[in-house]
Design a protein around this motif. Sequence first.
Motif: not given
Length: 285
Positions: A212-213, A216-217, A261, A273-275
């Motif tokens: 998970d780490e 980024t997006t 993702y 943490k981008e969306s």
Amino acid sequence: MTEPPARRLLLVHAHPDDESINNGATMARYAAEGARVTLVTCTLGELGEVIPPELRHLTGAALGAHRLDELTAAMRELGVTDFRLLGGAGRYQDSGMMGLPENDDPAAFWQADVDEAAAHLVEVILEARPQVLVTYDENGGYGHPDHIQAHRVAMRAVELAAAAGWTVEKVYWNRVPRTVAEESFARLREALPALPFTKSAAIDDVPGVTDDERITTAVDGTAYATAKCAAMAAHATQVEVSGAYFVLSNELAQPVFTTEYYELVSGAPGDPKESDLFAGIEATS
């Protein structure tokens, strides 16, 4: 002269169907929002295993031509009008799975000179001027030769395009966070008795699953789930879709991810943490 769209996204994939499975919701969302979405597919998938019995007579070039028709139909579902084959139709052929004799065919994409293939992609980059590029990780997501080669060609093309005058500001690799995969497969196992599929794939069968780490997006494409599933279903030789699940020719069920993702590997993140793949990018012409 018409100004180009402010946001421009380029995706580089190995075969028809890869784009819809990995990025269908993302592509549909950005296309609907007015971004220029450009897809480059590196081969026609001439060695793909065909699911429907009535289409299993299709092989080689005939299958490639059929899969191009499927790709065209899938792009209609996603609202994407700019899709191309690397170097033109038939320039690079499907290499087959790793370790097969077809890997050694001089016409196979796996055998292509990376700089030569990248030069074809640079032509697209200089024309489309994407700020964002999406492709696979160094293992191609799951080790297929054409996916690995697509990664190499895409990353090299970014370097060559910068030297030629256009900098791709952000490069992403397709990913699936392991916790999301675990939760999704738990739901799949519960749903399996009601599905036309009999067995579940393993989590690590999903390309790009990672810790998970590294994510980024996360692009929420929930509103475009129907479009993604329709695009996947358009690739009928390769994909069978049932509700929120699908199978490939191995008949092992997988979830359809409608939040998609990514791992940012080049460029500055817009936030921790981008969306949005374009986060932090100022509109440029």
